[in-house]
Design a protein around this motif. Structure first.
Motif, PDB file in Angstrom:
ATOM      1  N   GLU A  83     -15.102  -7.974 -36.367  1.00 45.75           N
ATOM      2  CA  GLU A  83     -15.837  -9.029 -35.788  1.00 45.75           C
ATOM      3  C   GLU A  83     -16.381  -9.759 -36.800  1.00 45.75           C
ATOM      4  N   ALA A  92      -5.456 -14.454 -36.567  1.00 50.43           N
ATOM      5  CA  ALA A  92      -5.958 -13.153 -36.009  1.00 50.43           C
ATOM      6  C   ALA A  92      -6.889 -12.536 -37.042  1.00 50.43           C
ATOM      7  N   ARG A  94      -8.077  -9.297 -38.065  1.00 50.37           N
ATOM      8  CA  ARG A  94      -7.734  -7.614 -37.999  1.00 50.37           C
ATOM      9  C   ARG A  94      -7.964  -6.818 -39.186  1.00 50.37           C
ATOM     10  N   THR A 150     -10.173  -2.419 -26.045  1.00 48.16           N
ATOM     11  CA  THR A 150     -10.869  -3.696 -25.486  1.00 48.16           C
ATOM     12  C   THR A 150     -11.338  -4.508 -27.140  1.00 48.16           C
ATOM     13  N   VAL A 153      -8.114  -5.672 -28.653  1.00 50.58           N
ATOM     14  CA  VAL A 153      -7.431  -6.944 -27.936  1.00 50.58           C
ATOM     15  C   VAL A 153      -8.089  -7.993 -28.424  1.00 50.58           C
ATOM     16  N   LYS A 154      -9.418  -7.945 -28.495  1.00 56.87           N
ATOM     17  CA  LYS A 154     -10.301  -9.078 -29.109  1.00 56.87           C
ATOM     18  C   LYS A 154     -10.105  -9.592 -30.555  1.00 56.87           C
ATOM     19  N   GLU A 155      -9.285  -9.007 -31.253  1.00 55.26           N
ATOM     20  CA  GLU A 155      -8.960  -9.447 -32.530  1.00 55.26           C
ATOM     21  C   GLU A 155      -8.345 -10.577 -32.634  1.00 55.26           C
ATOM     22  N   PRO A 156      -7.248 -11.025 -32.205  1.00 52.01           N
ATOM     23  CA  PRO A 156      -6.388 -10.219 -31.116  1.00 52.01           C
ATOM     24  C   PRO A 156      -5.244  -9.520 -31.595  1.00 52.01           C
ATOM     25  N   ASP A 157      -5.007  -8.520 -31.082  1.00 50.72           N
ATOM     26  CA  ASP A 157      -3.895  -7.526 -31.426  1.00 50.72           C
ATOM     27  C   ASP A 157      -3.431  -6.717 -30.169  1.00 50.72           C
ATOM     28  N   LEU A 158      -2.804  -7.380 -29.349  1.00 51.58           N
ATOM     29  CA  LEU A 158      -2.331  -6.802 -28.064  1.00 51.58           C
ATOM     30  C   LEU A 158      -1.426  -5.765 -28.204  1.00 51.58           C
ATOM     31  N   HIS A 202      -3.522 -14.831 -24.450  1.00 52.36           N
ATOM     32  CA  HIS A 202      -3.577 -16.445 -25.345  1.00 52.36           C
ATOM     33  C   HIS A 202      -2.315 -16.928 -25.354  1.00 52.36           C
ATOM     34  N   GLN A 205       0.767 -15.605 -27.034  1.00 51.17           N
ATOM     35  CA  GLN A 205       1.263 -14.283 -26.105  1.00 51.17           C
ATOM     36  C   GLN A 205       2.031 -14.592 -24.773  1.00 51.17           C
TER      37      GLN A 205
END
Length: 370
Positions: A83, A92, A94, A150, A153-158, A202, A205
């Motif tokens: 983060e 993203a 990551r 959680t 997911v925030k990175e986002p990397d669902l 997002h 997504q």
């Protein structure tokens, strides 16, 4: 004095290694046809993975089990570091840059073995009662699953986050949780899913999901289906595999490598690779079923779930039966983090199986080769 105990060979699970070898060889062959430089890098990743496997395999994991919570929280710290210090690509964040060398790491990949070990540690310390874990224990273990979920997911990397959650709750389902808890969770998912789609996802997504549900697949999937359909029974020669050689097939060495495989080796080649995965999954499940040690049960079933999820999602998305997500074909798609991650998991499993009847010192007081 260090000595080699020949009894190690009797306990070592050679069958899983034998099944992995054709996956690695075939993958390197396909990658080398498209980008030879990538094949060289993949070979280097394999070499690093072998070294990592040997290093982890020789660790006294059971005697070091007190370190497992520290390893878990160190990986959580890395996810927090993404983060603040993460490297962004295509919107993203990551990755973390490694100082002084031109390389990055993806902490979300290394959370998987950390979570699996943490689950094994928790379940070993507190085995489930005959009717399964009740709410208090279920919520305690869920915390360790949902925290990395959680953060990823925030990175986002669902895609990675969902895989992590499915592995975690798949293990709990296998080990045993009171049935009323599962009914409550299923009902909650059915009620909350529309709200998650509308407010939590997002735009890209949502697009992937709507593309999947629409009558016409996305461009990437269309090219993948063409490649698979053109492979026929036995595949095409390298020069005739136009979908790959002319770059119509996107990301042919990673996300869509299965389509490339079918174009080159046809239905028979694809069937052979799928059968290898199926046999490997069933073998890992058998190791879990026939072992009473919760460390072995959790680690082996986790690897089995992980391979099944990755394989199922990756192949399904290449033929239009699942949304396109960044889930690699296990130990087959190009990439170092994922492959090394799997080898570390197999090393942990092999260590737990091979040395389950041994201690750090044998009965004569000399150090064994552990």
């Amino acid at each position: 004095m260090w000595r080699f105990d020949k009894r190690i060979l009797a306990q070592f699970d050679f069958f899983s290694i034998i099944l992995i070898i054709p996956l690695v060889v075939t993958s390197n062959w396909l990658i080398g046809e498209v980008v030879p430089a990538l094949a060289q890098k993949q070979s280097a990743y394999v070499g690093v993975a072998v070294i990592a496997f040997l290093f982890v395999f020789l660790l006294p994991i059971r005697r070091m089990s007190w370190l497992i919570p520290l390893i878990y929280w160190a990986n959580i710290a890395l996810l927090f570091a993404v983060e603040f210090f993460g490297h962004s690509r295509l919107g993203a964040k990551r990755w973390i840059n490694i100082p002084f060398i031109d390389a990055t790491i993806q902490p979300s990949e290394f959370v998987k073995p950390a979570l699996i070990l943490m689950l094994a540690y928790l379940i070993h310390k507190n085995p489930p009662p005959p009717d399964g874990y009740r709410l208090k224990d279920f919520l305690k273990i869920s915390f360790y699953i949902l925290l990395p979920f959680t953060l990823i997911v925030k990175e986002p990397d669902l895609g990675t986050a969902l895989v992590l959650m499915l592995i975690g709750y798949g293990v709990l389902f296998y080990i045993g949780v009171y049935w009323k808890i599962w009914i409550t969770i299923l009902a909650t998912i059915l009620l909350v899913s529309p709200l998650v789609f509308k407010f939590a996802l997002h735009d890209y997504q949502k697009t992937r999901i709507t593309d999947f549900l629409s009558e016409k697949p996305s461009y990437h999937v269309q090219q993948s289906i063409i490649a698979i359909g053109s492979g026929g029974l036995t595949g095409k020669s390298k020069d005739d595999a136009t979908q790959t050689q002319m770059r119509f097939l996107p990301i042919s060495t990673s996300d869509f490598i299965f389509a490339f495989l079918v174009e080159r080796s046809g239905f028979l080649g694809a069937l052979a690779i799928i059968l290898i995965y199926v046999v490997l999954i069933l073998h890992l499940m058998s190791l879990s079923i026939y072992n009473t040690d919760y460390f072995i049960k959790v680690v082996s079933i986790s690897i089995s779930f992980m391979i099944f999820i990755y394989m199922g999602v990756n192949i399904s998305m290449t033929i239009g039966y699942a949304p396109v997500v960044g889930v690699p074909l296990p130990m087959f798609s190009y990439g170092g983090s994922s492959f090394i991650n799997f080898m570390i998991l197999f090393a942990i499993m092999q260590n737990l199986i091979t040395f389950r009847y041994k201690d750090m010192y044998d009965v004569r007081g000399t150090k064994s080769f552990l």
